[in-house]
Scaffold this motif. Structure first.
Motif, PDB file in Angstrom:
ATOM      1  N   ASP A 100       0.814  -1.216   0.000  1.00 26.22           N
ATOM      2  CA  ASP A 100       0.000   0.000   0.000  1.00 26.22           C
ATOM      3  C   ASP A 100       0.848   1.267   0.000  1.00 26.22           C
ATOM      4  O   ASP A 100       0.327   2.374   0.066  1.00 26.22           O
ATOM      5  CB  ASP A 100      -0.938   0.014   1.208  1.00 26.22           C
ATOM      6  CG  ASP A 100      -0.193   0.057   2.541  1.00 26.22           C
ATOM      7  OD1 ASP A 100       1.054  -0.073   2.518  1.00 26.22           O
ATOM      8  OD2 ASP A 100      -0.834   0.234   3.576  1.00 26.22           O
ATOM      9  N   GLY A 101       2.178   1.121  -0.086  1.00 23.31           N
ATOM     10  CA  GLY A 101       3.049   2.283  -0.123  1.00 23.31           C
ATOM     11  C   GLY A 101       3.282   2.947   1.219  1.00 23.31           C
ATOM     12  O   GLY A 101       3.908   3.986   1.297  1.00 23.31           O
ATOM     13  N   VAL A 102       2.784   2.359   2.310  1.00 23.33           N
ATOM     14  CA  VAL A 102       2.936   2.931   3.654  1.00 23.33           C
ATOM     15  C   VAL A 102       3.879   2.043   4.465  1.00 23.33           C
ATOM     16  O   VAL A 102       3.555   0.900   4.759  1.00 23.33           O
ATOM     17  CB  VAL A 102       1.571   3.043   4.363  1.00 23.33           C
ATOM     18  CG1 VAL A 102       1.748   3.548   5.787  1.00 23.33           C
ATOM     19  CG2 VAL A 102       0.644   3.959   3.580  1.00 23.33           C
ATOM     20  N   ASP A 103       5.056   2.569   4.797  1.00 24.03           N
ATOM     21  CA  ASP A 103       5.988   1.768   5.583  1.00 24.03           C
ATOM     22  C   ASP A 103       5.674   1.891   7.074  1.00 24.03           C
ATOM     23  O   ASP A 103       4.713   2.558   7.474  1.00 24.03           O
ATOM     24  CB  ASP A 103       7.432   2.170   5.283  1.00 24.03           C
ATOM     25  CG  ASP A 103       7.779   3.585   5.747  1.00 24.03           C
ATOM     26  OD1 ASP A 103       6.924   4.247   6.370  1.00 24.03           O
ATOM     27  OD2 ASP A 103       8.910   4.026   5.478  1.00 24.03           O
ATOM     28  N   GLY A 104       6.480   1.222   7.895  1.00 23.80           N
ATOM     29  CA  GLY A 104       6.196   1.209   9.325  1.00 23.80           C
ATOM     30  C   GLY A 104       6.295   2.573   9.981  1.00 23.80           C
ATOM     31  O   GLY A 104       5.551   2.874  10.921  1.00 23.80           O
ATOM     32  N   ILE A 105       7.209   3.415   9.493  1.00 24.14           N
ATOM     33  CA  ILE A 105       7.350   4.758  10.055  1.00 24.14           C
ATOM     34  C   ILE A 105       6.099   5.580   9.787  1.00 24.14           C
ATOM     35  O   ILE A 105       5.537   6.226  10.682  1.00 24.14           O
ATOM     36  CB  ILE A 105       8.585   5.463   9.456  1.00 24.14           C
ATOM     37  CG1 ILE A 105       9.872   4.712   9.831  1.00 24.14           C
ATOM     38  CG2 ILE A 105       8.642   6.916   9.925  1.00 24.14           C
ATOM     39  CD1 ILE A 105      10.229   4.757  11.282  1.00 24.14           C
ATOM     40  N   GLU A 106       5.647   5.568   8.534  1.00 25.84           N
ATOM     41  CA  GLU A 106       4.460   6.351   8.176  1.00 25.84           C
ATOM     42  C   GLU A 106       3.214   5.807   8.873  1.00 25.84           C
ATOM     43  O   GLU A 106       2.361   6.580   9.342  1.00 25.84           O
ATOM     44  CB  GLU A 106       4.256   6.350   6.657  1.00 25.84           C
ATOM     45  CG  GLU A 106       3.022   7.110   6.185  1.00 25.84           C
ATOM     46  CD  GLU A 106       3.010   8.572   6.583  1.00 25.84           C
ATOM     47  OE1 GLU A 106       1.906   9.157   6.666  1.00 25.84           O
ATOM     48  OE2 GLU A 106       4.093   9.155   6.828  1.00 25.84           O
ATOM     49  N   ALA A 107       3.082   4.485   8.950  1.00 25.84           N
ATOM     50  CA  ALA A 107       1.930   3.891   9.638  1.00 25.84           C
ATOM     51  C   ALA A 107       1.931   4.301  11.114  1.00 25.84           C
ATOM     52  O   ALA A 107       0.880   4.604  11.691  1.00 25.84           O
ATOM     53  CB  ALA A 107       1.963   2.369   9.511  1.00 25.84           C
ATOM     54  N   THR A 108       3.108   4.337  11.718  1.00 28.96           N
ATOM     55  CA  THR A 108       3.222   4.760  13.120  1.00 28.96           C
ATOM     56  C   THR A 108       2.761   6.195  13.296  1.00 28.96           C
ATOM     57  O   THR A 108       2.004   6.516  14.220  1.00 28.96           O
ATOM     58  CB  THR A 108       4.677   4.604  13.607  1.00 28.96           C
ATOM     59  OG1 THR A 108       5.030   3.212  13.582  1.00 28.96           O
ATOM     60  CG2 THR A 108       4.853   5.146  15.010  1.00 28.96           C
ATOM     61  N   ARG A 109       3.203   7.056  12.400  1.00 22.03           N
ATOM     62  CA  ARG A 109       2.785   8.461  12.477  1.00 22.03           C
ATOM     63  C   ARG A 109       1.267   8.577  12.402  1.00 22.03           C
ATOM     64  O   ARG A 109       0.639   9.332  13.149  1.00 22.03           O
ATOM     65  CB  ARG A 109       3.423   9.266  11.343  1.00 22.03           C
ATOM     66  CG  ARG A 109       4.904   9.530  11.500  1.00 22.03           C
ATOM     67  CD  ARG A 109       5.341  10.657  10.572  1.00 22.03           C
ATOM     68  NE  ARG A 109       6.788  10.848  10.625  1.00 22.03           N
ATOM     69  CZ  ARG A 109       7.641  10.359   9.745  1.00 22.03           C
ATOM     70  NH1 ARG A 109       7.193   9.645   8.726  1.00 22.03           N
ATOM     71  NH2 ARG A 109       8.932  10.584   9.864  1.00 22.03           N
ATOM     72  N   ARG A 110       0.676   7.864  11.453  1.00 22.91           N
ATOM     73  CA  ARG A 110      -0.774   7.956  11.260  1.00 22.91           C
ATOM     74  C   ARG A 110      -1.531   7.410  12.466  1.00 22.91           C
ATOM     75  O   ARG A 110      -2.546   7.976  12.891  1.00 22.91           O
ATOM     76  CB  ARG A 110      -1.181   7.198   9.992  1.00 22.91           C
ATOM     77  CG  ARG A 110      -0.636   7.813   8.712  1.00 22.91           C
ATOM     78  CD  ARG A 110      -1.161   7.082   7.495  1.00 22.91           C
ATOM     79  NE  ARG A 110      -0.519   7.561   6.270  1.00 22.91           N
ATOM     80  CZ  ARG A 110      -0.853   7.153   5.051  1.00 22.91           C
ATOM     81  NH1 ARG A 110      -1.816   6.255   4.882  1.00 22.91           N
ATOM     82  NH2 ARG A 110      -0.217   7.628   3.988  1.00 22.91           N
ATOM     83  N   ILE A 111      -1.034   6.318  13.030  1.00 27.64           N
ATOM     84  CA  ILE A 111      -1.692   5.723  14.195  1.00 27.64           C
ATOM     85  C   ILE A 111      -1.653   6.693  15.371  1.00 27.64           C
ATOM     86  O   ILE A 111      -2.668   6.943  16.032  1.00 27.64           O
ATOM     87  CB  ILE A 111      -1.014   4.387  14.570  1.00 27.64           C
ATOM     88  CG1 ILE A 111      -1.380   3.304  13.555  1.00 27.64           C
ATOM     89  CG2 ILE A 111      -1.398   3.955  15.982  1.00 27.64           C
ATOM     90  CD1 ILE A 111      -0.561   2.034  13.693  1.00 27.64           C
ATOM     91  N   LEU A 112      -0.491   7.257  15.636  1.00 32.08           N
ATOM     92  CA  LEU A 112      -0.337   8.126  16.798  1.00 32.08           C
ATOM     93  C   LEU A 112      -0.984   9.489  16.600  1.00 32.08           C
ATOM     94  O   LEU A 112      -1.256  10.197  17.570  1.00 32.08           O
ATOM     95  CB  LEU A 112       1.146   8.260  17.143  1.00 32.08           C
ATOM     96  CG  LEU A 112       1.816   6.934  17.536  1.00 32.08           C
ATOM     97  CD1 LEU A 112       3.291   7.142  17.831  1.00 32.08           C
ATOM     98  CD2 LEU A 112       1.121   6.300  18.735  1.00 32.08           C
ATOM     99  N   ALA A 113      -1.243   9.837  15.342  1.00 29.12           N
ATOM    100  CA  ALA A 113      -1.981  11.074  15.078  1.00 29.12           C
ATOM    101  C   ALA A 113      -3.471  10.889  15.344  1.00 29.12           C
ATOM    102  O   ALA A 113      -4.194  11.852  15.585  1.00 29.12           O
ATOM    103  CB  ALA A 113      -1.763  11.520  13.630  1.00 29.12           C
TER     104      ALA A 113
END
Length: 224
Positions: free
Chosen positions: A75-88
């Protein structure tokens, strides 16, 4: 956040390798006080599942690499970006990053994204269990290799590249031209040139080869 009275710690596993998820699930479900409430190999799906399952801790693969497709998973979303989105989207969950490397650049990116733990996949299970419990309790938990990276950077701070600048340097290391880098990152070629000027200034380099060499030396990227 779960506690002894509320029941076991609820854990969501995010890793794009099915075998790795199965192994993590088996480990965690064999440990008292843990409950695996879901799993996925997709960063965007992880964000959705956090909202639906309300886990206490997310075990997040840093790269979410889907070999042969996207550099950041299907989906083009790595673990760093997924973490940012979750914590946002919520403050009621802790993220523990899982990775095969303790590289300084990755550790710093994970911490900056909000991860409270950083555990090597090859480490002992007890290290993973401690990280889950410590982060759920509001603490930090870094594998020894990761902690050494953070301490080393604090004692001898080096140049800090932005995430976009690191992406540019990675593509430089792969031999891409400015035009190819612009295409890969959906940028104007002039923007890539601007990034390179800033990167050269930060690293104290004057050409592409020296920039790649210095970035590797500082642990900002790795070759191979």
């Amino acid at each position: 956040m779960s506690d002894a009275a509320a029941g076991p710690l609820r854990i969501l596993i995010v890793d794009d390798h099915t075998v790795v998820r199965a192994g993590l699930r088996a480990l965690l479900e064999g440990e008292p006080g843990f409950e695996v409430v879901g799993e996925t190999g997709d960063g965007t799906d992880a964000v959705r599942l956090v909202g639906r399952l309300r886990p206490d801790v997310v075990l997040m693969d840093l790269r979410l690499t889907d070999p042969g497709t996207s550099p950041a998973g299907a989906d083009g979303v790595d673990g760093i970006e997924a973490t940012r989105r979750i914590l946002a989207s919520t403050t009621d969950v802790r993220v523990v990053m899982l990775t095969s490397h303790g590289r300084t650049a990755d550790v710093l990116r994970a911490v900056e994204a909000g991860a409270r733990g950083y555990v090597l996949k090859a480490g002992p299970p007890e290290e993973l269990f401690r990280a889950v419990r410590a982060t759920a309790a509001g603490g930090m938990a870094l594998a020894p290799e990761a902690a050494a990276s953070v301490v080393g950077r604090a004692v001898e701070p080096g140049p800090v590249l932005s995430e976009r600048e690191v992406e540019v340097v990675r593509l430089l290391a792969q031999g891409h031209s400015n035009r190819a880098i612009a295409s890969a990152l959906f940028l104007a070629e002039a923007t890539v040139k601007t990034h390179l000027v800033r990167i050269y200034r930060k690293l104290g380099t004057e050409n592409r080869a020296a920039t790649v060499s210095e970035a590797v030396r500082l642990g900002l990227i790795e070759l191979g």
